[in-house]
Design a protein around this motif. Structure first.
Motif, mmCIF file in Angstrom:
data_model
loop_
_atom_site.group_PDB
_atom_site.id
_atom_site.type_symbol
_atom_site.label_atom_id
_atom_site.label_comp_id
_atom_site.label_asym_id
_atom_site.label_seq_id
_atom_site.Cartn_x
_atom_site.Cartn_y
_atom_site.Cartn_z
ATOM 1 N N ARG A 6 33.042 53.560 8.015
ATOM 2 C CA ARG A 6 33.137 54.550 6.931
ATOM 3 C C ARG A 6 31.870 54.571 6.096
ATOM 4 N NH1 ARG A 6 37.533 57.497 5.729
ATOM 5 N NH2 ARG A 6 39.357 57.091 6.995
ATOM 6 N N ALA A 7 31.306 53.389 5.857
ATOM 7 C CA ALA A 7 30.077 53.346 5.049
ATOM 8 C C ALA A 7 28.971 54.150 5.731
ATOM 9 C CB ALA A 7 29.650 51.903 4.830
ATOM 10 N N ALA A 8 28.994 54.190 7.079
ATOM 11 C CA ALA A 8 27.955 54.915 7.821
ATOM 12 C C ALA A 8 28.020 56.423 7.552
ATOM 13 C CB ALA A 8 28.093 54.641 9.311
ATOM 14 N N LEU A 9 29.189 56.930 7.110
ATOM 15 C CA LEU A 9 29.299 58.366 6.827
ATOM 16 C C LEU A 9 28.343 58.786 5.722
ATOM 17 C CD1 LEU A 9 33.132 59.055 6.983
ATOM 18 C CD2 LEU A 9 31.411 59.289 8.771
ATOM 19 N N HIS A 10 28.004 57.825 4.884
ATOM 20 C CA HIS A 10 27.064 58.090 3.805
ATOM 21 C C HIS A 10 25.722 58.614 4.350
ATOM 22 C CE1 HIS A 10 25.475 57.845 -0.134
ATOM 23 N NE2 HIS A 10 24.477 57.081 0.255
ATOM 24 N N GLU A 11 25.415 58.193 5.583
ATOM 25 C CA GLU A 11 24.121 58.573 6.186
ATOM 26 C C GLU A 11 24.145 59.981 6.783
ATOM 27 O OE1 GLU A 11 21.687 56.511 5.730
ATOM 28 O OE2 GLU A 11 23.170 55.197 4.794
ATOM 29 N N ALA A 12 25.334 60.611 6.869
ATOM 30 C CA ALA A 12 25.414 61.922 7.529
ATOM 31 C C ALA A 12 24.497 62.925 6.826
ATOM 32 C CB ALA A 12 26.853 62.436 7.517
ATOM 33 N N ARG A 13 23.616 63.555 7.595
ATOM 34 C CA ARG A 13 22.652 64.491 7.004
ATOM 35 C C ARG A 13 23.109 65.935 7.179
ATOM 36 N NH1 ARG A 13 20.803 60.907 4.600
ATOM 37 N NH2 ARG A 13 21.371 62.405 3.041
ATOM 38 N N ARG A 14 23.723 66.228 8.313
ATOM 39 C CA ARG A 14 24.145 67.616 8.565
ATOM 40 C C ARG A 14 25.658 67.587 8.789
ATOM 41 N NH1 ARG A 14 20.897 72.009 12.249
ATOM 42 N NH2 ARG A 14 19.327 71.775 10.634
ATOM 43 N N VAL A 15 26.379 68.311 7.939
ATOM 44 C CA VAL A 15 27.840 68.218 7.965
ATOM 45 C C VAL A 15 28.433 69.617 8.124
ATOM 46 C CG1 VAL A 15 29.878 67.390 6.721
ATOM 47 C CG2 VAL A 15 27.689 66.219 6.415
ATOM 48 N N VAL A 16 29.348 69.750 9.077
ATOM 49 C CA VAL A 16 30.101 70.998 9.227
ATOM 50 C C VAL A 16 31.462 70.791 8.570
ATOM 51 C CG1 VAL A 16 31.174 72.596 10.869
ATOM 52 C CG2 VAL A 16 28.911 71.647 11.357
ATOM 53 N N VAL A 17 31.817 71.687 7.653
ATOM 54 C CA VAL A 17 33.108 71.582 6.962
ATOM 55 C C VAL A 17 33.914 72.822 7.308
ATOM 56 C CG1 VAL A 17 34.256 71.462 4.723
ATOM 57 C CG2 VAL A 17 32.078 70.265 5.066
ATOM 58 N N LYS A 18 35.117 72.628 7.820
ATOM 59 C CA LYS A 18 35.973 73.762 8.177
ATOM 60 C C LYS A 18 37.161 73.801 7.223
ATOM 61 C CE LYS A 18 39.519 75.790 10.300
ATOM 62 N NZ LYS A 18 40.956 75.575 10.198
ATOM 63 N N VAL A 19 37.429 74.981 6.708
ATOM 64 C CA VAL A 19 38.582 75.118 5.815
ATOM 65 C C VAL A 19 39.418 76.308 6.276
ATOM 66 C CG1 VAL A 19 37.164 76.353 4.105
ATOM 67 C CG2 VAL A 19 39.298 75.298 3.386
ATOM 68 N N GLY A 20 40.734 76.140 6.237
ATOM 69 C CA GLY A 20 41.639 77.148 6.785
ATOM 70 C C GLY A 20 42.240 78.044 5.705
ATOM 71 N N SER A 21 42.918 79.093 6.161
ATOM 72 C CA SER A 21 43.501 80.083 5.246
ATOM 73 C C SER A 21 44.459 79.429 4.253
ATOM 74 C CB SER A 21 44.306 81.115 6.032
ATOM 75 O OG SER A 21 43.576 81.610 7.104
ATOM 76 N N ARG A 22 45.279 78.528 4.770
ATOM 77 C CA ARG A 22 46.314 77.934 3.927
ATOM 78 C C ARG A 22 45.672 77.158 2.775
ATOM 79 N NH1 ARG A 22 48.844 74.833 7.553
ATOM 80 N NH2 ARG A 22 50.357 76.329 8.285
ATOM 81 N N SER A 23 44.608 76.424 3.091
ATOM 82 C CA SER A 23 43.955 75.616 2.060
ATOM 83 C C SER A 23 43.278 76.476 1.002
ATOM 84 C CB SER A 23 42.909 74.703 2.688
ATOM 85 O OG SER A 23 43.526 73.821 3.584
ATOM 86 N N LEU A 24 42.839 77.673 1.410
ATOM 87 C CA LEU A 24 42.118 78.523 0.450
ATOM 88 C C LEU A 24 43.063 79.339 -0.424
ATOM 89 C CD1 LEU A 24 39.162 79.715 2.684
ATOM 90 C CD2 LEU A 24 39.054 78.179 0.715
ATOM 91 N N ALA A 25 44.358 79.319 -0.066
ATOM 92 C CA ALA A 25 45.306 80.170 -0.788
ATOM 93 C C ALA A 25 45.576 79.674 -2.211
ATOM 94 C CB ALA A 25 46.609 80.261 0.006
ATOM 95 N N SER A 26 45.341 78.389 -2.492
ATOM 96 C CA SER A 26 45.640 77.882 -3.841
ATOM 97 C C SER A 26 44.573 78.346 -4.833
ATOM 98 C CB SER A 26 45.668 76.364 -3.850
ATOM 99 O OG SER A 26 46.498 75.907 -2.842
ATOM 100 N N PRO A 27 44.984 78.678 -6.056
ATOM 101 C CA PRO A 27 44.021 79.143 -7.055
ATOM 102 C C PRO A 27 42.940 78.094 -7.325
ATOM 103 C CG PRO A 27 46.302 79.292 -7.874
ATOM 104 C CD PRO A 27 46.365 78.617 -6.546
ATOM 105 N N GLY A 28 41.731 78.571 -7.473
ATOM 106 C CA GLY A 28 40.634 77.662 -7.839
ATOM 107 C C GLY A 28 40.029 76.900 -6.683
ATOM 108 N N ARG A 29 40.551 77.129 -5.471
ATOM 109 C CA ARG A 29 40.102 76.334 -4.328
ATOM 110 C C ARG A 29 38.644 76.615 -3.950
ATOM 111 N NH1 ARG A 29 43.588 73.770 -0.992
ATOM 112 N NH2 ARG A 29 44.736 72.769 -2.612
#
Ligand code: GLU
Length: 373
Positions: A6-29
């Motif tokens: 897990r500590a190695a994740l700190h070194e990640a330089r290029r990150v792809v983040v995927k977010v779905g419809s359901r997660s975006l439906a909440s206000p302020g997301r």
């Protein structure tokens, strides 16, 4: 061990983040996620966003109370909503002074080598210019995501395409939950969590956890670690990248496949099967080319250059690019070297799949996953 990983994740330089419809439906997301993504950028990381949510927003835009049932109206909602989706991201990133760039892709775009490279160059340029690419499926011409919730798979392909060192699939649960509802923190092999997967229960988002785990399988086979993490957590991404024990982390599997071989094995859709005998299967496992002598049958409809599956006595064992079309492969089946010209009715090497275009995905008994070569 897991702390170190897990500590190695700190070194990640290029990150792809995927977010779905359901997660975006909440206000302020949108604003909450943009803030976290901006902090990732401030820490020197490049961020690529894969975002669904167009249909959900398009439904409002077009005054539809329920999710349409027919595909053309779903596509209409996606088209109307895509503009609203990008605007929502633009507004969310505006306070941080970060430009966003809309990128619409389809599975087919990434199966064409030239288009794949075009997309890679454009995404590299966007990242170099400090923009956040916001990628969605181009639902007007491809409907995989509408049918299967395939933005998870698109995100796995984008992780490979962009050479990301981490893929994060955000969802509205803490991570993969076991039968007792307890989060699974670390997964070495997706088979460990397959028994816990259930189908989604509403119609807002698609795909559910099974689709995320499948995407995790694909990306980890390419050597990219994958985290399934909670979109609701105020600083979930920050915590994940700080190495905290949040979400479910899938460890990368085996050796990295060279990018072209990954493209052959996991991006292209096979157009047919070439059936081979045990001797040919053994030779292929040792990275020989596929020659006519060991071919016992052929199915499907493919042209030279198409992807095919190679099926041995124990099932699918390799994927590759065919050098001959289906009719020629049928003519060549079982031919010895000196018979090739007569069978084809013209000169030819007889190599059906060259070893450079071949990826062994299963090495006979006991072996289960791709082996680079
Ligand atoms: N790509 C579409 C979107 O962003 C599909 C998602 C869905 O079917 O709900 O909305």
């Amino acid at each position: 061990m897991s702390d170190r990983i897990r500590a190695a994740l700190h070194e990640a330089r290029r990150v792809v983040v995927k977010v779905g419809s359901r997660s975006l439906a909440s206000p302020g997301r949108f604003a909450a996620l943009a803030g976290q993504l901006d902090r990732m950028r401030a820490a020197g990381r490049s961020v690529v966003l894969v975002s669904s949510g167009a249909i959900a927003l398009g439904r409002e835009r077009l005054g539809l109370d329920a999710r349409p049932k027919d595909m053309p109206r779903l596509q209409a909602a996606a088209a109307a909503g895509q503009a609203a989706l990008v605007r929502a991201w633009e507004e969310a990133f505006e306070p941080h002074g970060v430009p966003v760039a809309q990128v619409l892709l389809t599975h087919a775009d990434l199966t064409d080598r030239d288009r794949y490279l075009n997309a890679r160059h454009a995404l590299d340029a966007l990242l170099d210019l400090g923009a956040v690419p916001v990628i969605n499926e181009n639902d007007t011409v491809a409907v995989d995501e509408i049918r299967f919730g395939d933005n998870d798979q698109l995100a796995a392909m984008v992780a490979t395409l962009t050479g990301a060192d981490l893929l994060v699939l955000l969802t509205d649960v803490e991570g993969v939950l076991d039968d007792a509802g307890v989060r699974v923190p670390l997964v070495r092999d997706v088979a460990e969590v397959e028994p816990f997967l259930r189908a989604p229960t509403d119609d807002v988002g698609l795909g559910g956890m099974a689709s995320k785990v499948e995407a995790a399988r694909r990306a980890t086979l390419r050597g990219v670690p994958v985290a399934i993490a909670d979109a609701r957590a105020a600083e979930g991404l920050t915590a994940l990248l700080a190495g905290e024990d949040v979400g479910t982390l899938f460890l990368p599997q085996g050796a990295k496949l060279p990018s072209r071989k990954h493209w052959i094995a996991y991006t292209l859709r096979p157009r047919g099967d070439v059936l081979v005998d045990a001797g040919a299967a053994r030779a292929l496992a040792r990275h020989a080319s596929l020659l006519p002598a060991g071919i016992v049958g052929v199915r499907g409809d493919f042209q030279p250059g198409d992807a095919i599956r190679v099926v041995g006595p124990e099932g699918e064992m390799a994927r590759g690019l065919a050098r001959y079309g289906v009719l020629d492969v049928a003519r060549l089946a079982g031919a010895k070297r000196h018979e090739i010209e007569a069978r084809l009715g013209r000169a030819g090497s007889g190599v059906v799949v060259h070893r450079d275009d071949l990826v062994v995905v299963r090495r006979g008994e006991g072996g289960s996953e791709p082996v680079s070569g």
